[in-house]
Motif scaffolding. Structure first.
Motif, PDB file in Angstrom:
ATOM      1  N   ILE A 181      17.933  79.795-101.406  1.00  0.00           N
ATOM      2  CA  ILE A 181      16.530  79.698-101.036  1.00  0.00           C
ATOM      3  C   ILE A 181      16.095  78.236-101.004  1.00  0.00           C
ATOM      4  N   LEU A 182      16.461  77.469-102.034  1.00  0.00           N
ATOM      5  CA  LEU A 182      16.003  76.078-102.074  1.00  0.00           C
ATOM      6  C   LEU A 182      16.661  75.254-100.972  1.00  0.00           C
ATOM      7  N   GLY A 183      17.867  75.658-100.562  1.00  0.00           N
ATOM      8  CA  GLY A 183      18.507  75.009 -99.424  1.00  0.00           C
ATOM      9  C   GLY A 183      17.649  75.152 -98.180  1.00  0.00           C
ATOM     10  N   THR A 184      17.077  76.336 -98.022  1.00  0.00           N
ATOM     11  CA  THR A 184      16.223  76.584 -96.864  1.00  0.00           C
ATOM     12  C   THR A 184      14.989  75.684 -96.878  1.00  0.00           C
ATOM     13  N   LEU A 185      14.418  75.496 -98.077  1.00  0.00           N
ATOM     14  CA  LEU A 185      13.247  74.610 -98.174  1.00  0.00           C
ATOM     15  C   LEU A 185      13.624  73.205 -97.691  1.00  0.00           C
ATOM     16  N   ILE A 186      14.811  72.769 -98.130  1.00  0.00           N
ATOM     17  CA  ILE A 186      15.268  71.448 -97.699  1.00  0.00           C
ATOM     18  C   ILE A 186      15.502  71.432 -96.195  1.00  0.00           C
ATOM     19  N   GLY A 187      16.096  72.514 -95.693  1.00  0.00           N
ATOM     20  CA  GLY A 187      16.324  72.622 -94.252  1.00  0.00           C
ATOM     21  C   GLY A 187      15.026  72.515 -93.471  1.00  0.00           C
ATOM     22  N   ALA A 188      13.995  73.211 -93.964  1.00  0.00           N
ATOM     23  CA  ALA A 188      12.694  73.166 -93.284  1.00  0.00           C
ATOM     24  C   ALA A 188      12.148  71.742 -93.292  1.00  0.00           C
ATOM     25  N   PHE A 189      12.306  71.063 -94.424  1.00  0.00           N
ATOM     26  CA  PHE A 189      11.804  69.697 -94.504  1.00  0.00           C
ATOM     27  C   PHE A 189      12.594  68.754 -93.594  1.00  0.00           C
ATOM     28  N   ILE A 190      13.884  68.988 -93.503  1.00  0.00           N
ATOM     29  CA  ILE A 190      14.675  68.136 -92.608  1.00  0.00           C
ATOM     30  C   ILE A 190      14.131  68.236 -91.184  1.00  0.00           C
ATOM     31  N   ILE A 191      13.869  69.450 -90.754  1.00  0.00           N
ATOM     32  CA  ILE A 191      13.355  69.640 -89.398  1.00  0.00           C
ATOM     33  C   ILE A 191      11.983  68.975 -89.248  1.00  0.00           C
ATOM     34  N   ALA A 192      11.130  69.179 -90.262  1.00  0.00           N
ATOM     35  CA  ALA A 192       9.782  68.596 -90.182  1.00  0.00           C
ATOM     36  C   ALA A 192       9.844  67.075 -90.170  1.00  0.00           C
ATOM     37  N   GLU A 240      10.676  81.621 -84.131  1.00  0.00           N
ATOM     38  CA  GLU A 240      11.861  82.241 -84.755  1.00  0.00           C
ATOM     39  C   GLU A 240      13.037  81.266 -84.731  1.00  0.00           C
ATOM     40  N   LEU A 241      13.087  80.461 -83.665  1.00  0.00           N
ATOM     41  CA  LEU A 241      14.212  79.533 -83.555  1.00  0.00           C
ATOM     42  C   LEU A 241      14.128  78.434 -84.613  1.00  0.00           C
ATOM     43  N   TYR A 242      12.902  77.942 -84.844  1.00  0.00           N
ATOM     44  CA  TYR A 242      12.746  76.913 -85.874  1.00  0.00           C
ATOM     45  C   TYR A 242      13.034  77.491 -87.252  1.00  0.00           C
ATOM     46  N   VAL A 243      12.586  78.749 -87.461  1.00  0.00           N
ATOM     47  CA  VAL A 243      12.825  79.388 -88.756  1.00  0.00           C
ATOM     48  C   VAL A 243      14.321  79.553 -88.993  1.00  0.00           C
ATOM     49  N   ILE A 244      15.010  80.072 -87.997  1.00  0.00           N
ATOM     50  CA  ILE A 244      16.460  80.261 -88.136  1.00  0.00           C
ATOM     51  C   ILE A 244      17.136  78.900 -88.325  1.00  0.00           C
ATOM     52  N   ALA A 245      16.651  77.904 -87.579  1.00  0.00           N
ATOM     53  CA  ALA A 245      17.232  76.565 -87.723  1.00  0.00           C
ATOM     54  C   ALA A 245      17.057  76.054 -89.146  1.00  0.00           C
ATOM     55  N   ALA A 246      15.874  76.272 -89.727  1.00  0.00           N
ATOM     56  CA  ALA A 246      15.648  75.808 -91.104  1.00  0.00           C
ATOM     57  C   ALA A 246      16.637  76.466 -92.054  1.00  0.00           C
ATOM     58  N   VAL A 247      16.858  77.764 -91.866  1.00  0.00           N
ATOM     59  CA  VAL A 247      17.777  78.500 -92.748  1.00  0.00           C
ATOM     60  C   VAL A 247      19.200  77.967 -92.589  1.00  0.00           C
ATOM     61  N   VAL A 248      19.599  77.786 -91.341  1.00  0.00           N
ATOM     62  CA  VAL A 248      20.974  77.354 -91.077  1.00  0.00           C
ATOM     63  C   VAL A 248      21.195  75.919 -91.547  1.00  0.00           C
ATOM     64  N   VAL A 249      20.227  75.049 -91.221  1.00  0.00           N
ATOM     65  CA  VAL A 249      20.343  73.662 -91.674  1.00  0.00           C
ATOM     66  C   VAL A 249      20.373  73.628 -93.202  1.00  0.00           C
ATOM     67  N   GLY A 250      19.688  74.576 -93.820  1.00  0.00           N
ATOM     68  CA  GLY A 250      19.673  74.650 -95.282  1.00  0.00           C
ATOM     69  C   GLY A 250      20.950  75.180 -95.884  1.00  0.00           C
ATOM     70  N   GLY A 251      21.956  75.488 -95.066  1.00  0.00           N
ATOM     71  CA  GLY A 251      23.265  75.815 -95.606  1.00  0.00           C
ATOM     72  C   GLY A 251      23.560  77.298 -95.756  1.00  0.00           C
ATOM     73  N   THR A 252      22.708  78.172 -95.250  1.00  0.00           N
ATOM     74  CA  THR A 252      23.003  79.606 -95.333  1.00  0.00           C
ATOM     75  C   THR A 252      23.934  79.982 -94.189  1.00  0.00           C
ATOM     76  N   SER A 253      24.988  80.730 -94.540  1.00  0.00           N
ATOM     77  CA  SER A 253      25.975  81.082 -93.532  1.00  0.00           C
ATOM     78  C   SER A 253      25.521  82.299 -92.745  1.00  0.00           C
ATOM     79  N   LEU A 254      25.639  82.224 -91.425  1.00  0.00           N
ATOM     80  CA  LEU A 254      25.253  83.363 -90.593  1.00  0.00           C
ATOM     81  C   LEU A 254      26.211  84.538 -90.792  1.00  0.00           C
ATOM     82  N   MET A 255      27.336  84.294 -91.466  1.00  0.00           N
ATOM     83  CA  MET A 255      28.281  85.381 -91.735  1.00  0.00           C
ATOM     84  C   MET A 255      27.811  86.249 -92.890  1.00  0.00           C
ATOM     85  N   GLY A 256      26.797  85.796 -93.602  1.00  0.00           N
ATOM     86  CA  GLY A 256      26.265  86.596 -94.699  1.00  0.00           C
ATOM     87  C   GLY A 256      26.948  86.312 -96.024  1.00  0.00           C
ATOM     88  N   GLY A 257      26.275  86.746 -97.092  1.00  0.00           N
ATOM     89  CA  GLY A 257      26.857  86.637 -98.428  1.00  0.00           C
ATOM     90  C   GLY A 257      26.655  85.298 -99.112  1.00  0.00           C
TER      91      GLY A 257
END
Lengths: 469, 502
Positions: free
Chosen positions: A407-418, A386-403
């Protein structure tokens, strides 16, 4: 309305977004640049001699052999028994078969077998001038060769080595993509949840639950002899069970207003416990060989892993859903301002319920993929994912504040981590240090987001001044 | 510079002088030339439309922004504030619309926050409470320094903010829209307090949109327009019309355009509606009529609108449109039945601030240009372009985030959203709050236009002149019930409404 009653001042501050397209691209997908930078960095760091093997090695030799080997020479091909060596021998025999030289039957096998073959040739006083092999066997072969005085004139030919980053080898790139699929697929659902200003901590446990459920179902209905239909139904079962867990979290969040953090923290425990109960604490192994098709199989042309193709398809669908459908629009609206969304007639509870359900189902799919990759199901899978998943989302530029988020940012975030993980492995950074670096990267990504937000807010607050003035 | 009218000749001594102030933000000149001064014991109002530069000027004074050029002199000494703290230490206290109190702490703790009263290194609660009580007494407050701030009303919180300014020996008090959230009797109490303070030498700068209050309170008025101070005069040298003309920069004929549509049949009916603080409300509204809803804060006006719209659950009551019973239990039902509500707080309840203007417009209307969940984007863009053009909404581009728009444009954007739903009944809750004179006028015209189209229009407003000016009929609420009705608003008076409301 009368435009002539409008004061002239309101016309002035139509601040342009400067340059439009390119600038927005950088603010929206600035992480692409980070990813490219990382790839470049690891490419430079892993630049080294690459020794061709398999078909590539065979082609290299076939192209150059006429220049090295005079006509009428006798040639022996030597290699071991791995898949790529077999490919090397087969390809090479084909390609130089017609050339003006005598080809002895190839000598393939472990060093002992190679030596036996040479001894046999020696005893028959069969002479030859050249041995062709690949770089990784040449040292062994030279050693063996030195034990036969009769063959002291024999030359060993190897393919030419070349400089290329290990990081950029097709195999490594496939490896990076394959490693990230589970995290990246679940991150789709997590992105939706986080855009609604929620969070789902239970996805890691749901990986285990789904993997166990799939393996258990296959075990119950055929085990190692299970049919394809059985396996598909079992996979569906794993996905639906996790969808149910997600739906339950969604119900708690919408129906009883339990904060998502708490609701999913509880479900994280529940799902992990269920996984242990189902599997009785033991890994489940009895699975058909074809079960690994999803996790280990590749398509025949570019050898892209099936799971990676599935991931890319899911990202394409999710991107379209989030940008072109009412559902996507509502997800953003609910996260941006729940009350405004409700007062606009949006069924906010249905939206929230859906995103948790979707996130659960995708976590279930992640579990199926992991079970397929490892050809087993165990309650220990997916720990801290769950931590890696959340990290991918956050690194991908999604704000934890919502709104906000893409989606494609998240893909990039996941790749950055990988890429960071893979790159550090390649340059031999030990795993403890890797954790430290990864943590700092996540912090850095959030920091960048903060700075961006502060800047935006400053602009907006200046706007706000005007509104309040 | 015109000297303040009240000061006697011998103590005319400027407390504050701001001269030739200039400030630009990237791409925009916010203040091109501003000159402002304040005398001891003076109440000086700063007025102007949205975007005229008032807040920017104030933020330069209070150290939030730094000026590009110009000078600030305090007690005839040049000063420059780099941070808000510098201005506070120089004796300038600012009370923003959003208060800076800590809700979980007591009144006394808030008053002395950052300047705690200590003895022997420990907090001296008793002395702190006594000092706080003294300050509150001077301000005519009737609550205890022990009270938790979260238990106070908005007006009481404001008094706490003023007490805090006094505790820090502030010589200049800056108030940004201090009356926006206050009921009339609270406003008069606040004004009493301010007059008292100015009698003791406090200089007060006071920003407001409510021109009546400005005229009643201020000694002098400075008008800003387009980033410049246009004129500064004693309050007696302005008429209300003057003031508005100075603000908008051209002559105006009429502040409130009256509805010219002739009301038709009874279209809308509410029968014994109850829920929350609202008890047994019944009324009718005719098509083509603009019906006003007046009352003090907390009288239940907004609650009535929310109950009709399904935003809150109603305990009982029926809502009828053209004789047909509407089954409304959620905003979604209401919108489908042709009822919509422009909420009073556009930022909290109306807009998704981070989303684009277009997405905000589309929020309640997506169904009408999507099929099986797929958005027809070209049609959406076309509808949006039509509405922004007809409502004269100014945007840099359609993807501009709603938070970047001015208050007036934000409000128009929400109106565009609701017009697009083609509702028959339109409830406006405080439609002109916090928007400038020009946008207000546009809003009045729009309300008249909707009535002329035969819609049922219901307007809630705290500004009585506005209600009297644009409505045909006004219902007055008191404590959750209808207290009375002004049948012909064109002949009604504010006193008549107030008599019913209190």
């Amino acid at each position: 309305m009368h435009s002539d009653v409008k004061p002239p001042v309101a016309q002035t501050p139509s601040r342009s977004r400067g340059g439009g397209g390119s600038r927005r691209f950088f603010t929206d997908y600035g992480m692409v640049i980070v990813l490219a930078g990382l790839c470049l960095l690891f490419s430079v760091l892993t630049l080294s001699e690459q020794h061709p093997v398999g078909a590539a090695a065979a082609e290299d030799i076939a192209d150059n052999i006429a220049k090295i080997v005079p006509g009428g020479s006798t040639v022996l091909i030597m290699a071991q028994n791995s898949d790529e060596d077999a490919e090397f021998v087969r390809k090479l025999s084909e390609n130089i078969g017609g050339a003006n030289m005598i080809l002895l039957p190839p000598a393939t096998g472990a060093p002992a077998v190679m030596r036996g073959r040479l001894a046999e040739l020696d005893s028959r006083s069969r002479t030859f001038q050249y041995i062709i092999t690949t770089n990784n066997h040449s040292a062994t072969i030279r050693l063996i060769l030195s034990q036969f005085p009769a063959f002291s004139d024999v030359k060993v030919i190897v393919p030419q080595s070349y400089k290329w980053p290990t990081f950029l080898l097709p195999d490594n790139i496939r490896n990076v993509a394959n490693q990230i699929t589970v995290i990246a697929i679940i991150a789709i659902g997590m992105t939706m949840v986080i855009i609604t200003a929620g969070i789902d901590l239970s996805v890691g446990s749901m990986i285990a639950l789904s993997a166990v459920v799939v393996a258990w179902l296959v075990g119950q209905f055929g085990g190692a002899q299970a049919s394809t239909i059985t396996m598909l139904l079992a996979a569906l079962g794993g996905i639906l069970v996790c969808g149910g867990v997600g739906a339950f979290s969604g119900l708690m969040v919408t129906g009883f207003r339990i904060p998502p953090f708490i609701a999913t923290l509880a479900m994280m425990q529940v799902a992990a416990g269920l996984a242990y109960i189902f599997s009785e604490g033991k890994p489940i192994y009895q699975l058909p060989d074809s079960f690994v098709l999803l996790g280990r199989g590749t398509e025949p042309f570019l050898h892209i892993p099936n799971a990676v193709i599935l991931m890319l398809v899911l990202y394409a669908i999710a991107h379209v859903v989030m940008t072109r459908t009412t559902f996507g629009r509502y997800v953003y609206a609910v996260g941006g301002n729940l009350e405004a969304a409700r007062l606009s007639g949006i069924r906010v509870k249905a939206i929230l319920f859906s995103v948790y359900t979707i996130c659960g189902m995708l976590a279930g799919l992640g579990g199926v993929i992991m079970a397929s990759q490892l050809k087993s199901g165990a309650a220990t899978y997916g720990l801290t994912y769950e931590l890696y998943v959340i990290a991918a989302v956050v690194v991908g530029g999604t704000s934890l504040m919502g709104g906000e988020g893409r989606i494609l940012g998240t893909l990039i975030g996941a790749f950055i981590i990988a890429v960071i993980q893979n790159g550090m492995n390649l340059v031999n950074v030990e795993s403890y240090t890797q954790k430290v670096v990864l943590g700092l990267v996540i912090l850095g990504a959030v920091l960048v987001d903060r700075i961006k937000q502060t800047r935006m807010n400053r602009k907006a607050s200046w706007r706000g001044d005007k509104a309040a003035a | 510079m015109v000297p303040p009218v009240r000061s006697r000749a011998e103590d005319v001594r400027p407390l504050l002088e701001m001269a030739a102030i200039r400030k630009s933000f990237p791409g925009v000149m916010a203040i091109s030339s501003a000159t402002f001064d304040l005398y001891t014991g003076e109440i000086h109002a700063l007025v102007g439309e949205n975007g005229a530069g008032k807040s920017t000027l104030i933020k330069i004074l209070t150290g939030v922004h730094q000026m590009d050029a110009g000078s600030i002199r305090l007690d005839e000494r040049p000063v420059s504030f780099r941070r808000p703290v510098d201005a506070q230490q120089a004796g300038i206290a600012t009370i923003y619309q959003e208060f800076t109190l800590v809700p979980a702490l007591t009144v006394a703790a808030n008053i002395f926050l950052g300047h705690e009263v200590t003895g022997n290194g420990l907090l001296d609660h008793r002395r702190e409470n006594r000092l706080a009580a003294e300050l509150l007494g001077r301000l005519g407050a009737e609550f205890d320094p022990d009270t938790c701030v979260s238990d106070l009303t908005v007006a009481q919180m404001q008094i706490v903010e003023i007490a805090r300014a006094l505790a820090r020996d502030a010589g200049i008090l800056v108030m940004d829209e201090p009356t926006a959230a206050l009921a009339p009797q609270e406003v008069s109490h606040l004004f009493g307090v301010l007059k008292e303070l100015s009698g003791r030498g406090m200089g007060t700068i006071f920003i407001s949109h409510r021109l009546d209050e400005v005229m009643a309170m201020a000694d002098r008025i400075t008008v800003m327009r387009d980033g410049a101070t246009i004129t500064t005069r004693g309050v007696d040298d302005f008429t209300r019309t003057d003031l508005i003309e100075q603000m908008v920069g051209r002559p105006i004929e009429q502040e409130y355009p009256r509805n010219t549509a002739s009301p038709g049949e009874t279209g809308f009916e509410v029968r014994s509606l109850s829920g929350g603080t609202v008890r047994d409300i019944s009324f009718t509204a005719r098509r083509g009529e603009v019906l006003g809803l007046a009352g003090l804060m907390g009288a239940g006006r907004t609650e009535v609108a929310r109950l009709i719209f399904g935003a809150d659950r109603k305990a009982s009551g029926e809502i009828l449109l053209d004789g047909r019973r509407l089954d409304i239990s959620s905003p979604r039902d209401a919108i489908r039945s042709g009822v919509c509500l422009l909420t009073e707080d556009r930022k909290a309840q109306g807009l998704v601030l981070k989303a684009s203007a277009k997405d905000n417009f589309a929020l309640a209307n997506l169904a009408s240009w999507s099929r099986l969940g797929w958005i027809h984007q070209r049609r959406e863009q076309r509808r949006f372009a039509d509405r922004t053009a007809s409502l004269n909404i100014r945007l840099a581009h359609s993807d501009q985030p709603a938070e970047e728009l001015s208050g007036g444009n934000q409000q128009k954007l929400l109106v565009a959203r609701w017009l697009e739903t083609n509702s028959e009944v339109i409830l406006f809750d405080e439609p002109t709050r916090g928007i400038d004179v020009g946008a207000k006028y546009d809003m009045y015209l729009l309300i008249g236009e909707l009535a002329a189209q035969g819609k049922v229009v219901i307007v809630i407003s705290s500004e009585l002149p506005e209600l009297l000016g644009i409505c045909d009929r006004i219902l007055v609420m008191r404590r959750g019930q209808v207290a009375g009705e002004v049948c012909d608003a064109s002949k009604g008076t504010q006193e008549e409404i107030m008599a019913l409301a209190v």
